[in-house]
Design a protein around this motif. Structure first.
Motif, PDB file in Angstrom:
ATOM      1  N   LEU A   1     -37.787-126.161 -40.429  1.00  0.00           N
ATOM      2  CA  LEU A   1     -36.723-125.875 -39.471  1.00  0.00           C
ATOM      3  C   LEU A   1     -37.268-125.285 -38.179  1.00  0.00           C
ATOM      4  O   LEU A   1     -36.771-125.587 -37.089  1.00  0.00           O
ATOM      5  CB  LEU A   1     -35.691-124.921 -40.082  1.00  0.00           C
ATOM      6  CG  LEU A   1     -34.816-125.489 -41.185  1.00  0.00           C
ATOM      7  CD1 LEU A   1     -33.862-124.424 -41.699  1.00  0.00           C
ATOM      8  CD2 LEU A   1     -34.041-126.701 -40.710  1.00  0.00           C
ATOM      9  N   ASP A   2     -38.288-124.437 -38.300  1.00  0.00           N
ATOM     10  CA  ASP A   2     -38.891-123.866 -37.104  1.00  0.00           C
ATOM     11  C   ASP A   2     -39.514-124.961 -36.242  1.00  0.00           C
ATOM     12  O   ASP A   2     -39.377-124.947 -35.013  1.00  0.00           O
ATOM     13  CB  ASP A   2     -39.942-122.822 -37.468  1.00  0.00           C
ATOM     14  CG  ASP A   2     -40.508-122.155 -36.236  1.00  0.00           C
ATOM     15  OD1 ASP A   2     -39.723-121.586 -35.447  1.00  0.00           O
ATOM     16  OD2 ASP A   2     -41.737-122.235 -36.040  1.00  0.00           O
ATOM     17  N   THR A   3     -40.162-125.925 -36.880  1.00  0.00           N
ATOM     18  CA  THR A   3     -40.764-127.037 -36.141  1.00  0.00           C
ATOM     19  C   THR A   3     -39.697-127.836 -35.404  1.00  0.00           C
ATOM     20  O   THR A   3     -39.837-128.148 -34.221  1.00  0.00           O
ATOM     21  CB  THR A   3     -41.549-127.963 -37.100  1.00  0.00           C
ATOM     22  OG1 THR A   3     -42.591-127.194 -37.705  1.00  0.00           O
ATOM     23  CG2 THR A   3     -42.134-129.144 -36.378  1.00  0.00           C
TER      24      THR A   3
ATOM     25  N   ARG B   1     -36.915-129.307 -30.421  1.00  0.00           N
ATOM     26  CA  ARG B   1     -35.656-129.482 -29.693  1.00  0.00           C
ATOM     27  C   ARG B   1     -35.598-128.571 -28.470  1.00  0.00           C
ATOM     28  O   ARG B   1     -35.135-128.972 -27.406  1.00  0.00           O
ATOM     29  CB  ARG B   1     -34.473-129.214 -30.607  1.00  0.00           C
ATOM     30  CG  ARG B   1     -33.164-129.508 -29.937  1.00  0.00           C
ATOM     31  CD  ARG B   1     -32.063-129.679 -30.904  1.00  0.00           C
ATOM     32  NE  ARG B   1     -30.847-129.981 -30.179  1.00  0.00           N
ATOM     33  CZ  ARG B   1     -29.684-130.128 -30.741  1.00  0.00           C
ATOM     34  NH1 ARG B   1     -29.575-130.036 -32.039  1.00  0.00           N
ATOM     35  NH2 ARG B   1     -28.629-130.388 -30.021  1.00  0.00           N
ATOM     36  N   ALA B   2     -36.049-127.344 -28.626  1.00  0.00           N
ATOM     37  CA  ALA B   2     -36.055-126.406 -27.501  1.00  0.00           C
ATOM     38  C   ALA B   2     -36.909-126.946 -26.356  1.00  0.00           C
ATOM     39  O   ALA B   2     -36.491-126.914 -25.197  1.00  0.00           O
ATOM     40  CB  ALA B   2     -36.568-125.038 -27.957  1.00  0.00           C
ATOM     41  N   ARG B   3     -38.081-127.455 -26.683  1.00  0.00           N
ATOM     42  CA  ARG B   3     -38.941-128.038 -25.646  1.00  0.00           C
ATOM     43  C   ARG B   3     -38.264-129.232 -24.986  1.00  0.00           C
ATOM     44  O   ARG B   3     -38.307-129.391 -23.765  1.00  0.00           O
ATOM     45  CB  ARG B   3     -40.269-128.476 -26.247  1.00  0.00           C
ATOM     46  CG  ARG B   3     -41.202-127.347 -26.526  1.00  0.00           C
ATOM     47  CD  ARG B   3     -42.548-127.853 -27.027  1.00  0.00           C
ATOM     48  NE  ARG B   3     -43.350-126.740 -27.485  1.00  0.00           N
ATOM     49  CZ  ARG B   3     -44.148-126.783 -28.526  1.00  0.00           C
ATOM     50  NH1 ARG B   3     -44.294-127.888 -29.221  1.00  0.00           N
ATOM     51  NH2 ARG B   3     -44.844-125.714 -28.889  1.00  0.00           N
ATOM     52  N   GLY B   4     -37.659-130.080 -25.797  1.00  0.00           N
ATOM     53  CA  GLY B   4     -37.010-131.281 -25.279  1.00  0.00           C
ATOM     54  C   GLY B   4     -35.828-130.984 -24.372  1.00  0.00           C
ATOM     55  O   GLY B   4     -35.565-131.721 -23.420  1.00  0.00           O
ATOM     56  N   GLU B   5     -35.104-129.924 -24.670  1.00  0.00           N
ATOM     57  CA  GLU B   5     -33.918-129.590 -23.883  1.00  0.00           C
ATOM     58  C   GLU B   5     -34.198-128.564 -22.791  1.00  0.00           C
ATOM     59  O   GLU B   5     -33.317-128.258 -21.989  1.00  0.00           O
ATOM     60  CB  GLU B   5     -32.807-129.097 -24.808  1.00  0.00           C
ATOM     61  CG  GLU B   5     -32.322-130.198 -25.740  1.00  0.00           C
ATOM     62  CD  GLU B   5     -31.094-129.806 -26.530  1.00  0.00           C
ATOM     63  OE1 GLU B   5     -30.389-128.868 -26.109  1.00  0.00           O
ATOM     64  OE2 GLU B   5     -30.841-130.447 -27.562  1.00  0.00           O
TER      65      GLU B   5
ATOM     66  N   LEU C   1     -30.957-121.856 -28.278  1.00  0.00           N
ATOM     67  CA  LEU C   1     -30.458-122.887 -29.189  1.00  0.00           C
ATOM     68  C   LEU C   1     -29.835-122.274 -30.440  1.00  0.00           C
ATOM     69  O   LEU C   1     -28.785-122.735 -30.902  1.00  0.00           O
ATOM     70  CB  LEU C   1     -31.581-123.839 -29.587  1.00  0.00           C
ATOM     71  CG  LEU C   1     -31.999-124.857 -28.538  1.00  0.00           C
ATOM     72  CD1 LEU C   1     -33.173-125.690 -29.044  1.00  0.00           C
ATOM     73  CD2 LEU C   1     -30.845-125.766 -28.171  1.00  0.00           C
ATOM     74  N   ALA C   2     -30.461-121.262 -30.999  1.00  0.00           N
ATOM     75  CA  ALA C   2     -29.933-120.618 -32.199  1.00  0.00           C
ATOM     76  C   ALA C   2     -28.581-119.963 -31.905  1.00  0.00           C
ATOM     77  O   ALA C   2     -27.632-120.104 -32.694  1.00  0.00           O
ATOM     78  CB  ALA C   2     -30.919-119.592 -32.736  1.00  0.00           C
ATOM     79  N   ILE C   3     -28.476-119.286 -30.782  1.00  0.00           N
ATOM     80  CA  ILE C   3     -27.203-118.657 -30.403  1.00  0.00           C
ATOM     81  C   ILE C   3     -26.133-119.726 -30.218  1.00  0.00           C
ATOM     82  O   ILE C   3     -24.999-119.578 -30.679  1.00  0.00           O
ATOM     83  CB  ILE C   3     -27.367-117.806 -29.134  1.00  0.00           C
ATOM     84  CG1 ILE C   3     -28.199-116.561 -29.442  1.00  0.00           C
ATOM     85  CG2 ILE C   3     -26.005-117.418 -28.550  1.00  0.00           C
ATOM     86  CD1 ILE C   3     -28.628-115.775 -28.208  1.00  0.00           C
ATOM     87  N   GLY C   4     -26.498-120.824 -29.554  1.00  0.00           N
ATOM     88  CA  GLY C   4     -25.546-121.920 -29.362  1.00  0.00           C
ATOM     89  C   GLY C   4     -25.080-122.512 -30.679  1.00  0.00           C
ATOM     90  O   GLY C   4     -23.896-122.814 -30.864  1.00  0.00           O
ATOM     91  N   ALA C   5     -25.991-122.677 -31.629  1.00  0.00           N
ATOM     92  CA  ALA C   5     -25.637-123.226 -32.940  1.00  0.00           C
ATOM     93  C   ALA C   5     -24.696-122.290 -33.697  1.00  0.00           C
ATOM     94  O   ALA C   5     -23.743-122.738 -34.337  1.00  0.00           O
ATOM     95  CB  ALA C   5     -26.899-123.483 -33.750  1.00  0.00           C
ATOM     96  N   ILE C   6     -24.954-121.001 -33.617  1.00  0.00           N
ATOM     97  CA  ILE C   6     -24.087-120.017 -34.279  1.00  0.00           C
ATOM     98  C   ILE C   6     -22.699-120.044 -33.653  1.00  0.00           C
ATOM     99  O   ILE C   6     -21.681-120.033 -34.354  1.00  0.00           O
ATOM    100  CB  ILE C   6     -24.706-118.614 -34.227  1.00  0.00           C
ATOM    101  CG1 ILE C   6     -25.960-118.575 -35.097  1.00  0.00           C
ATOM    102  CG2 ILE C   6     -23.697-117.546 -34.649  1.00  0.00           C
ATOM    103  CD1 ILE C   6     -26.839-117.357 -34.878  1.00  0.00           C
ATOM    104  N   ARG C   7     -22.644-120.106 -32.334  1.00  0.00           N
ATOM    105  CA  ARG C   7     -21.338-120.160 -31.655  1.00  0.00           C
ATOM    106  C   ARG C   7     -20.593-121.445 -32.003  1.00  0.00           C
ATOM    107  O   ARG C   7     -19.380-121.417 -32.229  1.00  0.00           O
ATOM    108  CB  ARG C   7     -21.533-120.043 -30.150  1.00  0.00           C
ATOM    109  CG  ARG C   7     -21.872-118.640 -29.719  1.00  0.00           C
ATOM    110  CD  ARG C   7     -21.948-118.515 -28.220  1.00  0.00           C
ATOM    111  NE  ARG C   7     -22.132-117.116 -27.864  1.00  0.00           N
ATOM    112  CZ  ARG C   7     -22.856-116.690 -26.861  1.00  0.00           C
ATOM    113  NH1 ARG C   7     -23.488-117.547 -26.075  1.00  0.00           N
ATOM    114  NH2 ARG C   7     -22.981-115.406 -26.604  1.00  0.00           N
TER     115      ARG C   7
END
Length: 64
Positions: free
Chosen positions: A11-13, A18-22, A29-35
């Motif tokens: 999951l970290d990978t 994804r973070a690099r791509g976006e 990204l983690a905060i956005g997913a939680i929201r």
């Protein structure tokens, strides 16, 4: 508030890629997913309540 989140390597990978791509940080990204998860859960509750209001409208009117 600070929090440490330990992720399995796979999951970290994925999160890192994804973070690099976006162009976002992993934290963003983690905060956005939680929201997003919170918003989806709230929508489900609202949908259920709306459905009950419609399906039980006659009973609810009687109880008033």
């Amino acid at each position: 508030m600070a929090m440490t989140l330990r992720l399995p390597d796979d999951l970290d990978t994925k999160l890192t890629e994804r973070a690099r791509g976006e162009g976002w940080s992993k934290q963003e990204l983690a905060i956005g997913a939680i929201r997003d998860a919170r918003d989806r859960a709230e929508l489900k509750v609202d949908d259920v309540l709306a459905g009950l209001m419609d399906s039980d409208a006659e009973i609810l009117d009687y109880l008033k």
